[in-house]
Design a protein around this motif. Sequence first.
Motif, PDB file in Angstrom:
ATOM      1  N   SER A 111      -3.682   9.170  -8.121  1.00 54.75           N
ATOM      2  CA  SER A 111      -3.454   7.750  -8.383  1.00 54.75           C
ATOM      3  C   SER A 111      -3.752   7.376  -9.839  1.00 54.75           C
ATOM      4  O   SER A 111      -3.205   6.407 -10.362  1.00 54.75           O
ATOM      5  N   LYS A 132       1.002   5.378   0.051  1.00 58.63           N
ATOM      6  CA  LYS A 132       0.310   6.633   0.301  1.00 58.63           C
ATOM      7  C   LYS A 132       0.992   7.715  -0.517  1.00 58.63           C
ATOM      8  O   LYS A 132       2.177   7.995  -0.338  1.00 58.63           O
ATOM      9  N   THR A 146      -4.058   6.869  -2.793  1.00 55.08           N
ATOM     10  CA  THR A 146      -3.638   5.567  -2.268  1.00 55.08           C
ATOM     11  C   THR A 146      -3.590   4.539  -3.397  1.00 55.08           C
ATOM     12  O   THR A 146      -4.559   4.379  -4.139  1.00 55.08           O
ATOM     13  N   ILE A 175       0.857  -1.184   0.000  1.00 54.68           N
ATOM     14  CA  ILE A 175       0.000   0.000   0.000  1.00 54.68           C
ATOM     15  C   ILE A 175       0.894   1.235   0.000  1.00 54.68           C
ATOM     16  O   ILE A 175       1.727   1.412   0.897  1.00 54.68           O
TER      17      ILE A 175
END
Length: 527
Positions: free
Chosen positions: A103, A88, A140, A86
């Motif tokens: 993103s 950020k 994200t 993941i």
Amino acid sequence: MKLIQKTILLSALAAGFFSLAGIAQARDLTIALRSEPSSMDPQFHSLTPNTQLSETLFDPLVRTDANAKPVASLAESWTVDGNVWIFKLRPNVKFADGSPFTSADVLFTYARVPKVPNSPSSYSLYLSAVDKVEALDDLTIKITTKGPSPVLLPNLSMVPIMSHKAAAGAAPEGKTTVELNRGDGLVGTGPYQFVSWKRGAEIVFKRNPHYWGDKPDWDRVIYRPISNSAARVAALLAGDVDLIEDPPTDDLPKLKQDKNLHVQETPSVRVIYIALNQGKEVPPGMSGTSGKNPLADKRVREALSLAIDRKAIVERVMGGAAQTAANLLAYPGFGTAKALAEVPPADAAKAKELLAAAGYPDGFTVSLGSPAGRYTNDQRIAQVVASMWARIGVKTEVETMAPPVFFKKRDSYAFSTYLAGWAASSGEMLNPLMALVVTKDPALGLGTTNWSKYTNPELDKLVLEASRTLDDDKRSEMLQKAGTMVMADYGILPLQFELSVWAMKKDIQYGGRTDQMTLAQYMTLAK
């Protein structure tokens, strides 16, 4: 009224004076490149002259520092759980055109990589472990890998993020390489933005006013490709450029003694190697072999390796500004075998015996392709290797040419053998093994620069297993075994590890990088 007009005139003149003074004080940086990039498309050709300019215009999710350590960039943090990562994303980042970074730009960029046609060295290598990329929200990103991926971060550092808005187009990949080469869609979040490219003359960048990071020292950066090393030195001494790449090794003592200059020497992760076309068919440039390809015979490959006096090349051609190589990464780099730290001495007598045993007592003829000016002393090294091969009966016709031409001809298998270089982006053996010797499979991003047609299923299995092994000790053991295997098979012939060298004016500061990249954003004006 006249007084007011006079005051206005004086004010205007004063404003003009200060404006001109500001222009006079502004500082541009002029860099002499040893090799012109083959493209401005940040996903067309994984080649240092291209990559270093891409990294100045664009940012990756994660970048590597001067010592190849991953550090935050467009991703300000990340977590990993098994094969799920993941990321950020950094908020409030803008592209050079003022549009926001989200993103969606990451999704577009990673989806574009395998769609870029005719890539000489595909960026698919760096995403080969990635199974799926998803946007959880605007800031994200979730990346699912095909298994544990210990080198995902340094691999992602090699893929700069493009603007999905600016780089969109009718072609499957969006803006084509041709369009990007002229600046159409060439919009990034990096410290500089594209201005112009006059092939063979200069490339101009200017400071990106929207850059999220520290403001670079230079208003503009002008890159001048000067392939002739003596001409680069002359340009520096004349004050026409501020910094040059790869000064001639013969000139280093003189440059180091010049009080107006500074020479920066940094150990690199680049190996200079010779690849041998090992396919079943007789390759171009080869004759005297009775319809067979002798390079497919391990004994012949070993003979060619034994004929090369690597120590002599380092001492006489490189002036000591290199390290002899018996592996694809210098020991004690991660995954390198200590047994390969020392290079065995050249042995022409044994080489001749091996050729005779393989059925070539009178030798044969091959071609050796080499770029002219891409690597330090590349043409000279190729000529010296040719003379060493001639001593064992292998007549070698050296073909040197400008780097863009060389890579096109190499990719079309125009040579029997060729000289080139590779820098380990991850700082460990996995990267050169995956790129140079694993069996070529473009769909999976494997063997992206394996143009020698070398294949070894046992080695492939070992390297792929290592790529999914998070335990450092186990992965290192696998990589050592794989490296030892390909060296014992003479699947590729490493020659030396380059020393990265830059020469610059005394008031320029640049610490150098192990990846050999010349990055203007890290050059500063001495205070």
